[in-house]
Design an enzyme around this catalytic site. Structure first.
Site, PDB file in Angstrom:
ATOM      1  N   GLU A   1       0.886  -1.158   0.000  1.00  0.00           N
ATOM      2  CA  GLU A   1       0.000   0.000   0.000  1.00  0.00           C
ATOM      3  C   GLU A   1       0.926   1.211   0.000  1.00  0.00           C
ATOM      4  OE1 GLU A   1      -1.304   2.848   0.483  1.00  0.00           O
ATOM      5  OE2 GLU A   1      -2.835   2.747   2.032  1.00  0.00           O
TER       6      GLU A   1
ATOM      7  N   GLU B   1       4.575   8.428  -3.977  1.00  0.00           N
ATOM      8  CA  GLU B   1       5.348   7.971  -2.820  1.00  0.00           C
ATOM      9  C   GLU B   1       6.429   6.970  -3.214  1.00  0.00           C
ATOM     10  OE1 GLU B   1       2.794   6.554   0.247  1.00  0.00           O
ATOM     11  OE2 GLU B   1       1.884   8.514   0.613  1.00  0.00           O
TER      12      GLU B   1
END
Length: 641
Positions: free
Chosen positions: A144, A153
């Protein structure tokens, strides 16, 4: 103790992991994290659990042991799901040491220590072998690593490394696939977040227009995405120019590349207009068949709008084209999505890049300074003609023919208003080199370079010589408790402990117009600052209480400023009008409000048997600008919910 902490690079838009030493106050990282918001995302949790069960079953059906690698494990929730689903062993990677320590305790408390190994490293540092962190490669990859932009990210580099060094060939991945969607729109409101519009000023000599420099007109804008809650944007604020277009997909079960790439999609405009903005979102499919899907689509593109899941950790994206371009209904165009290892951007072309070979791998970068100095809400604020009119009206009441104005600016246009409205002399303080250069460009474009004196200095360092001798101048905070049957109270306690530190008790900036909320009290004045008086050297302190007038969940307190320009003219950075009877609020869309989250909330089940109050203490340090505050709720639940 060495600690990895994520930092967003304002120039590149990417998140960079920096190593801090043992003296770093990591509590603010925990207190301001989105861990709780992710765990409250019921739709996300259910879909991940379903996908993990399906992946473990596929591996078991092949007669193999299910060995799981969980990158970015956080609380260890997904690893515990995997073991519950039948996985033989899980390697849970978490780079942030305080969270890794919490994950170890959560795993132990839930009885999975013999099946889950928490590894406090970045995934690129994990070793495989007899003496390594993992004895062999895993065959199920669970991650995730996504942000609102999907790849911001560092998901692509992490997947790329994992497949090359940590995973078996033909492994399973949860999620299995992600797809990014885009929709082209025309929106004056959103475009005002990216470009400087002409600003009109009514003067005694007629209308004056502040025009943007040509460099701002040509500038492609900031390289980073603007993530917002599109569900809170009114459909009347934009005109749809294209259908929803699937731009590209990433298959996480195969080797992933972080190299720059572009993908073109032909479409025929649904209407004629000015192409300005690309709205974008993504969905993830947890299984190869695409039966288990988690989508970020806004309500108008959602297959079942009634099932919309509120999320703050994943929202939707607004991208600005380098320049607005006219489009004609029915005349084919090509929308091109570009990406590198961390960012996505868009361009509009007449033909697809595959046909004409035109590929633009380099990201657009601001070269006008404005997009580095002003954020998107600030652009919108400066372009707000009503706000400009209020400031102009206030200036008219105080300006005289011999007025000398000092504007403490850092990128404000007030000095130009003062000049146009008749001030004899105008000086403006620009404390940064970027604002100095930008204001010089704007003054030159409006032929004011010899009319306004720019001082590049911090206000507190001014001398009389500088003035030419003139001396008269909640979901995010709500405890999780049990998440999908797993006890994560340890994370709740860690966040609550972090909130006890001074740096973490400060209010956080949030654009509340994106977040539906109700007020439980009337607005109340806390502190007053008289800018006509010298700044006091001592701290300013206020204590009092606020009466709760409506029943409901009280998650926190909101603070904002109201600037009284004149006795008859006020500009609010918070509420624009009194709350409705039911308490629904209309917030200033150009400003962020200061939100102080309570560690406990008022019990929504308890009827209001009389006035209930919130006690507060607010202290302002004028010399440093620090504000600390504390709010105490009455009648809270004993279990902290």
């Amino acid at each position: 103790m060495k600690i990895f902490c994520g930092r967003a690079n304002p120039t590149t838009g990417s998140v960079e992991w920096l190593e801090e030493d043992e003296h770093y106050d990591y509590h603010q990282e925990i207190a301001r994290s989105s861990y709780a918001d992710m765990l409250h995302d019921k739709d996300r949790n259910i879909k991940y659990y379903q996908g993990i069960r399906a992946a473990v079953s596929r591996v078991k059906d092949r007669g193999q042991k299910a060995l799981v690698l969980d990158i970015g494990t956080g609380t260890g929730l997904l690893s515990m799901m995997a073991v519950t689903a039948g996985a033989d062993f899980c390697y849970a990677i978490e780079v942030f040491k305080p969270m890794a320590d919490a994950a170890v305790k959560i795993v132990e408390k839930n009885g999975f220590s013999d099946k889950i190994k928490v590894i406090n490293k970045h995934s690129t540092e994990v070793t495989v072998g007899p003496d390594g962190d993992m004895p062999c490669r895993a065959n199920i990859l669970i991650t995730e690593l996504f942000d609102t932009e999907l790849i911001g990210e560092g998901a692509l580099p992490s997947y790329e490394h994992a497949h090359r060094h940590l995973m078996q060939e033909d492994c399973e991945a949860v999620p299995h696939r992600a797809t990014i969607y885009a929709q082209l729109v025309e929106s004056r409101r959103m475009w005002s977040w990216n470009k400087l519009f002409p600003i009109r000023v009514q003067t005694s000599l007629g209308e004056q227009v502040i025009v943007p420099p040509s460099e701002l007109e040509r500038c492609p804008g900031a390289p980073s995405v603007y993530d917002i809650q599109l569900n809170q944007v009114s459909p009347t604020d934009f005109t749809v120019l294209s259908d929803v277009l699937p731009m590209f997909s990433v298959d996480f079960s195969k080797q992933v590349s972080s190299s720059a790439a572009c993908y073109g999609r032909q479409f025929e405009p649904l209407a004629s207009g000015q192409a300005q903005v690309v709205l974008s979102w993504w969905d993830i499919e947890m299984d190869p068949e695409g039966k288990i899907k988690c989508t970020m689509a806004p309500f108008w593109a959602h297959t079942d709008p009634q099932e919309l899941q509120w999320r703050d950790h994943w929202m939707q994206c607004v991208y600005f084209l380098p320049q607005e371009e006219p489009v004609v209904q029915g005349s084919a165009l090509c929308l091109v999505a570009h990406h590198d290892d961390y960012c996505v951007w868009y361009s509009l072309q007449r033909t697809s890049p595959q046909k004409n070979g035109r590929i633009h791998p380099a990201r657009p970068v601001c070269d006008c300074q404005a997009h580095l100095l002003w954020n998107r809400p600030r652009f919108g604020e400066i372009n707000d003609q009503h706000r400009t009119d209020q400031y102009a009206q206030a200036l008219r009441t105080v300006l005289k023919p011999d007025s000398v104005c000092l504007c403490v600016s850092d990128g404000s246009l007030l000095s130009m208003l003062a000049h146009y409205l008749g001030a004899e002399q105008v000086l403006t303080i620009e404390s940064s080199a970027a604002s100095h250069r930008l204001m010089k460009k704007i003054f030159k474009a409006n032929h004011l370079e010899d009319k306004i004196n720019v001082i590049e200095k911090r206000p507190e360092l001014l001398t009389s010589a500088d003035l030419e001798g003139k001396k008269d101048l909640w979901r995010i905070r709500s405890p999780c408790g049990d998440c999908e049957g797993f006890d994560v109270h340890i994370m709740d306690d860690m966040i609550k402990h972090a909130l006890d530190f001074r740096e973490s008790k400060e209010a956080e900036p949030h654009p509340l117009w994106e977040y539906p909320c109700r007020s439980l009290s009337k607005p109340q004045q806390i502190l007053t600052f008289d800018f006509r008086q010298p700044v006091p050297p001592q701290s300013v302190r206020a204590e009092g209480s606020i009466e709760l007038r409506r029943p409901g969940r009280s998650h926190g307190a909101v603070l904002w400023m109201e600037y009284h320009l004149t006795p008859d003219s006020t500009i609010s950075t918070g509420l624009l009008k009194p709350a409705e009877d039911k308490g629904y609020c209309c917030w200033n869309p150009h400003c962020k409000q200061a939100v102080y989250f309570f560690s406990t909330m008022l019990d929504p089940r308890a009827p209001l048997g009389g006035p209930q109050t919130v006690s507060y203490t607010v202290e302002f340090q004028p010399l440093t600008g620090d504000v600390t505050m504390d709010f105490t709720l009455s009648d809270t639940l004993s279990d902290g919910r």
